[in-house]
Design a protein around this motif. Structure first.
Motif, PDB file in Angstrom:
ATOM      1  N   GLU A 193     -31.861   8.324  19.126  1.00 55.17           N
ATOM      2  CA  GLU A 193     -30.411   8.264  19.337  1.00 55.17           C
ATOM      3  C   GLU A 193     -29.934   6.816  19.269  1.00 55.17           C
ATOM      4  N   ALA A 194     -30.729   5.904  19.819  1.00 54.85           N
ATOM      5  CA  ALA A 194     -30.362   4.483  19.773  1.00 54.85           C
ATOM      6  C   ALA A 194     -30.315   3.995  18.327  1.00 54.85           C
ATOM      7  N   ILE A 195     -31.295   4.397  17.539  1.00 49.29           N
ATOM      8  CA  ILE A 195     -31.348   3.989  16.130  1.00 49.29           C
ATOM      9  C   ILE A 195     -30.186   4.589  15.353  1.00 49.29           C
TER      10      ILE A 195
ATOM     11  N   PRO B  24     -28.729   1.088  13.678  1.00 49.61           N
ATOM     12  CA  PRO B  24     -29.994   1.038  12.929  1.00 49.61           C
ATOM     13  C   PRO B  24     -30.450  -0.368  12.568  1.00 49.61           C
ATOM     14  N   ASP B  25     -29.750  -1.385  13.049  1.00 54.24           N
ATOM     15  CA  ASP B  25     -30.087  -2.755  12.675  1.00 54.24           C
ATOM     16  C   ASP B  25     -30.817  -3.523  13.767  1.00 54.24           C
ATOM     17  N   ILE B  26     -31.282  -2.824  14.796  1.00 52.96           N
ATOM     18  CA  ILE B  26     -31.974  -3.479  15.911  1.00 52.96           C
ATOM     19  C   ILE B  26     -33.470  -3.162  15.840  1.00 52.96           C
TER      20      ILE B  26
ATOM     21  N   VAL C 121     -27.691   0.952  23.406  1.00 53.55           N
ATOM     22  CA  VAL C 121     -28.439   0.346  24.516  1.00 53.55           C
ATOM     23  C   VAL C 121     -28.714   1.389  25.594  1.00 53.55           C
ATOM     24  N   LYS C 122     -27.720   2.220  25.861  1.00 53.92           N
ATOM     25  CA  LYS C 122     -27.867   3.270  26.868  1.00 53.92           C
ATOM     26  C   LYS C 122     -28.982   4.241  26.486  1.00 53.92           C
ATOM     27  N   PHE C 123     -29.013   4.675  25.233  1.00 49.52           N
ATOM     28  CA  PHE C 123     -30.049   5.619  24.810  1.00 49.52           C
ATOM     29  C   PHE C 123     -31.421   4.945  24.782  1.00 49.52           C
TER      30      PHE C 123
ATOM     31  N   LYS D 290     -39.450  -5.670   9.777  1.00 55.17           N
ATOM     32  CA  LYS D 290     -38.526  -5.936   8.676  1.00 55.17           C
ATOM     33  C   LYS D 290     -37.213  -6.483   9.224  1.00 55.17           C
ATOM     34  N   LEU D 291     -36.799  -5.949  10.369  1.00 57.70           N
ATOM     35  CA  LEU D 291     -35.553  -6.381  10.990  1.00 57.70           C
ATOM     36  C   LEU D 291     -35.733  -7.629  11.850  1.00 57.70           C
ATOM     37  N   ASP D 292     -36.924  -7.798  12.392  1.00 62.28           N
ATOM     38  CA  ASP D 292     -37.172  -8.941  13.285  1.00 62.28           C
ATOM     39  C   ASP D 292     -38.649  -9.322  13.196  1.00 62.28           C
TER      40      ASP D 292
END
Length: 224
Positions: free
Chosen positions: A58-60, A64-66, A34-36, A95-97
């Motif tokens: 960096e967040a991914i 990697p599931d968001i 979340v920070k990245f 694909k994820l959402d």
């Protein structure tokens, strides 16, 4: 796989829409992903798209599931003119959402930039199939047809937008505009009234209704 963020908040930066995943953590704690993602959004808002992309990557890497993290990286890639890379990220996001309707729209715009209108249409149609009760998905498809002068299919898509979400004021407003264009004035008035009923403060709609139905005493006055 569905997004496990619970919900996502839309953040508009310079006309673009980025998404901030909302994840609940214990007081004093913050998920590094979340920070990245937030750092990437801040960089994007400054127009530093390369730095923004690095933040989203960096967040991914950390989660990697968001879906929204891929969506945001797609926005950065698109801003950099990397349309194929952006499409990949938008595809990962949906694909994820599947509810990330803007990802379908943005991917379609990238396909158009690459000179592939049929792929653009196909991905917008996919958005309507995966979001059958979301008016925005059908509105996006209608805009595609309108930009190509295809009034028939644009009108059909907007009728489906109204059917998908009868309580969406924009769906009624957009549908009314194409009804006016095709000479169906009375039907247009009905949908303009409905749009105003759902969202009373719409000066342009109030003004248009006053023009189309000047004897209608039930209309609220146009607001500045």
């Amino acid at each position: 796989m569905a997004s496990n963020t619970g919900f996502a908040r839309l953040l508009r930066t310079g006309g673009a829409a980025l998404l901030l995943a909302a994840v609940v953590f214990p007081a004093g704690c913050e998920d590094p992903a979340v920070k990245f993602n937030r750092a990437g959004m801040e960089a994007y808002s400054r127009g530093n798209y390369t730095e923004a992309r690095a933040g989203f990557e960096e967040a991914i890497e950390r989660n990697p599931d968001i879906g929204v993290y891929y969506f945001n990286r797609g926005m950065a890639e698109q801003a950099l003119g990397h349309f194929s890379e952006a499409i990949f990220n938008y595809q990962m996001a949906t694909k994820l959402d599947v509810a990330l309707v803007d990802a379908y729209k943005n991917a379609a715009n990238c396909h158009l930039q690459l000179g592939k209108p049929e792929k653009a249409r196909a991905i917008l149609q996919e958005g309507t199939r995966t979001n059958p009760y979301t008016a925005e998905a059908f509105i996006n498809l209608a805009r595609f047809y309108q930009d190509r002068g295809d009034t028939y299919n644009a009108k059909l898509a907007l009728a489906k937008a109204v059917a998908a979400d009868p309580d969406n004021p924009r769906a009624h407003r957009e549908y009314a505009q194409i009804l006016v264009k095709t000479g169906q004035r009375d039907e247009a008035v009905k949908h303009l009234r409905k749009s105003l009923e759902l969202q009373p403060v719409q000066p342009e709609v109030s003004a248009q209704l006053s023009e189309l139905a000047p004897t209608d005493d039930n209309l609220p006055p146009p607001k500045p």
